[in-house]
Design an enzyme around this catalytic site. Structure first.
Site, short mmCIF file in Angstrom:
data_model
loop_
_atom_site.label_atom_id
_atom_site.label_comp_id
_atom_site.label_asym_id
_atom_site.label_seq_id
_atom_site.Cartn_x
_atom_site.Cartn_y
_atom_site.Cartn_z
N ARG A 215 -36.43 19.51 12.28
CA ARG A 215 -35.22 20.22 11.85
C ARG A 215 -35.60 21.36 10.93
NH1 ARG A 215 -30.35 16.32 10.08
NH2 ARG A 215 -29.89 18.24 8.94
N ARG B 181 -38.58 14.31 5.38
CA ARG B 181 -38.02 14.25 6.74
C ARG B 181 -38.43 15.51 7.51
NH1 ARG B 181 -31.61 13.45 7.35
NH2 ARG B 181 -31.48 15.71 7.17
N ARG C 172 -27.82 23.46 0.81
CA ARG C 172 -26.98 22.42 1.43
C ARG C 172 -26.38 21.51 0.36
NH1 ARG C 172 -31.47 20.39 5.11
NH2 ARG C 172 -30.14 18.62 5.64
N LYS D 203 -27.09 8.66 5.53
CA LYS D 203 -25.96 8.42 6.43
C LYS D 203 -26.43 8.13 7.86
CE LYS D 203 -23.92 12.40 5.66
NZ LYS D 203 -24.78 13.10 4.67
N ARG E 280 -16.17 17.33 5.99
CA ARG E 280 -17.01 17.92 4.96
C ARG E 280 -16.25 18.93 4.10
NH1 ARG E 280 -22.40 17.08 7.37
NH2 ARG E 280 -24.01 17.93 6.04
P1 ADP Z 1 -27.35 16.60 6.54
O1 ADP Z 1 -26.32 15.57 6.14
O2 ADP Z 1 -28.74 16.14 6.37
O3 ADP Z 1 -27.11 17.98 5.97
P2 ADP Z 1 -26.16 16.97 9.18
O4 ADP Z 1 -26.91 16.67 10.40
O5 ADP Z 1 -24.96 16.16 8.86
O6 ADP Z 1 -27.27 16.82 8.08
O7 ADP Z 1 -25.71 18.51 9.13
C1 ADP Z 1 -26.62 19.56 9.36
C2 ADP Z 1 -25.90 20.90 9.23
O8 ADP Z 1 -24.88 21.00 10.25
C3 ADP Z 1 -25.14 21.14 7.92
O9 ADP Z 1 -25.96 21.67 6.91
C4 ADP Z 1 -24.04 22.14 8.38
O10 ADP Z 1 -24.55 23.45 8.50
C5 ADP Z 1 -23.70 21.66 9.78
N1 ADP Z 1 -22.57 20.69 9.76
C6 ADP Z 1 -22.63 19.37 10.10
N2 ADP Z 1 -21.43 18.79 9.98
C7 ADP Z 1 -20.58 19.76 9.55
C8 ADP Z 1 -19.19 19.80 9.21
N3 ADP Z 1 -18.41 18.71 9.29
N4 ADP Z 1 -18.66 20.98 8.80
C9 ADP Z 1 -19.40 22.10 8.72
N5 ADP Z 1 -20.71 22.13 9.01
C10 ADP Z 1 -21.30 20.99 9.42
#
Ligand code: ADP
Length: 195
Positions: free
Chosen positions: A134, A128, A146, A14, A89
């Site tokens: 991260r 990554r 996750r 994404k 999400r």
């Molecule tokens: P990835 O898609 O690789 O998991 P993101 O950068 O989108 O990475 O998200 C990293 C973390 O941030 C998630 O595992 C979650 O803990 C938190 N997070 C991100 N977006 C949301 C959301 N919309 N709702 C709840 N938690 C979120």
């Protein structure tokens, strides 16, 4: 306005595709992951709380991310459209987003869902983790949590938009350019239908 959700499990590409899409279509990129990481970097109270949850591979509470998205929408009144990345999400987030956009009379135009196998996701995220800095990408257990959160809470968001015939599934394995081209075809089609 053209509002796009880029959807898919962690590691589905994404972030990579978002960069290319905002360049081509002039959309405002709203990534809740990036917004949360910038709160962590400036050590705000919200960031410190969010980090504890993120490091376990769990989702941050709905009201926190909905609040962040709501103020980001308010701060960007004059854009061509938004690209939502990593949001919504959960079903509650999807409903909140629909309401926020309803007030602006600019609903979601399309959800592009990237499809990638679980083994490929774990491989990509571990790789990554070698360079991203991260902490949630370095531990296989956290990565698997996750992906489990994705199946338990996030996958249902696609069903929500499917009801309105807004979901387009795209194969997320192949070259970055090939995947980008498939996404662009779908966006161009929807844009034509919207005009
Ligand atoms: P990835 O898609 O690789 O998991 P993101 O950068 O989108 O990475 O998200 C990293 C973390 O941030 C998630 O595992 C979650 O803990 C938190 N997070 C991100 N977006 C949301 C959301 N919309 N709702 C709840 N938690 C979120």
């Amino acid at each position: 306005m053209f509002n796009l959700i880029l959807f898919g499990p962690p590691g589905s590409g994404k972030g990579t595709q978002s960069e290319k899409l905002i360049d081509r279509y002039g959309l405002k990129h709203l990534s809740t992951g990036d917004l949360l990481r910038s709160e962590i970097a400036r050590q705000s109270a919200l960031g410190l709380e969010a980090k504890k949850v993120m490091d376990k591979g769990q989702l941050v509470p709905d009201e926190v991310v909905i609040g962040m998205i709501s103020s980001a929408l308010d701060q960007n009144p004059d854009v061509n459209g938004f690209l939502f990345d990593g949001f919504p999400r959960t079903s509650a987030q999807a409903e909140a987003l629909d309401k926020l956009l309803e007030h602006r009379q600019a609903p979601i135009s399309v959800m592009i869902a990237l499809d990638v196998s679980e083994e490929e996701l774990v491989k990509r995220l571990m790789k990554r983790g070698e360079t991203s800095g991260r902490s949630d990408d370095t531990n296989e257990q956290v990565i698997r949590s996750r992906i489990t959160e994705y199946h338990n809470k996030t996958a249902a968001v696609a069903d929500h938009y499917q009801k309105f015939d807004k979901v387009k599934m795209i194969a997320g394995e192949g070259s970055i350019e090939e995947i980008f081209a498939c996404i662009c075809i779908e966006i161009d089609l929807r844009k034509l239908q919207q005009t």
